[in-house]
Design a protein around this motif. Sequence first.
Motif, PDB file in Angstrom:
ATOM      1  N   SER A   1       0.886  -1.223   0.078  1.00 55.18           N
ATOM      2  CA  SER A   1      -0.095   0.021   0.055  1.00 55.18           C
ATOM      3  C   SER A   1       0.874   1.201  -0.026  1.00 55.18           C
ATOM      4  CB  SER A   1      -0.858   0.112   1.074  1.00 55.18           C
ATOM      5  OG  SER A   1      -1.931   0.829   1.208  1.00 55.18           O
TER       6      SER A   1
ATOM      7  N   THR B   1      -3.706   0.522  -2.987  1.00 49.95           N
ATOM      8  CA  THR B   1      -3.529  -0.529  -2.172  1.00 49.95           C
ATOM      9  C   THR B   1      -3.499  -2.038  -2.932  1.00 49.95           C
ATOM     10  OG1 THR B   1      -4.460   0.434  -0.091  1.00 49.95           O
ATOM     11  CG2 THR B   1      -4.454  -2.180  -0.073  1.00 49.95           C
TER      12      THR B   1
ATOM     13  N   THR C   1      -5.144  -1.116   5.741  1.00 46.17           N
ATOM     14  CA  THR C   1      -5.381   0.194   5.614  1.00 46.17           C
ATOM     15  C   THR C   1      -4.143   0.861   5.790  1.00 46.17           C
ATOM     16  OG1 THR C   1      -7.718   0.161   6.170  1.00 46.17           O
ATOM     17  CG2 THR C   1      -6.919   2.127   6.385  1.00 46.17           C
TER      18      THR C   1
ATOM     19  N   SER D   1      -2.255   4.767   6.702  1.00 43.99           N
ATOM     20  CA  SER D   1      -2.818   5.840   7.296  1.00 43.99           C
ATOM     21  C   SER D   1      -1.612   6.750   7.577  1.00 43.99           C
ATOM     22  CB  SER D   1      -3.866   5.824   8.330  1.00 43.99           C
ATOM     23  OG  SER D   1      -3.351   5.093   9.390  1.00 43.99           O
TER      24      SER D   1
END
Length: 127
Positions: free
Chosen positions: A49, A60, A69, A71
Motif C-alpha cells: 500500500s 493498495t 489500511t 494511514s
Amino acid sequence: QVQPVESGGGLVQAGGSLRLSCAVAGLTYSSGTVAWFRQAPGKEREFVSAMRWSGSTKSTADSVKARFTISRDIAKNTAYLQMNRLTPEDTATYYCATTLRGLIASSLSTSSYYDYWGQGTQVTVSS
C-alpha cells in the motif's frame, strides 16, 4: 531525508490484527509518498500500500485491500499499516519506503520509485 524506521511487527494468530508503524522524516504536506512493501521467504518483494503524505492519493494491492489500511499522522511524522484478519500468507518482512519525488500514480506500486527504505519488521502469522 533519513531512513524510515518500522515497528509493530510480531507473532499473531490467524484472524488477528497488527498495526505497523513507520517513523518518517522529510516528508511534507505538499510532497512525499510513503509506502509499505513486504517480502516473504523465497519470494520477491511485493507492493502492499502507498499514500501521498498529503493524503490525496492512496493505492493498495488488491490482495489485501479488504483487510489492510494505510494511514498517517502528520503531527507524529508516522505512517501506519493496519492489518486485519491476518492469514499465514501474510507472513513476511514488511518494509516502509519513502520518496520526495513528484506524484507518479502509475509508479506507486513500483519499488524503484522509492528512495529510502527501512530495515523492515517481521510479521509472522500462525495457523
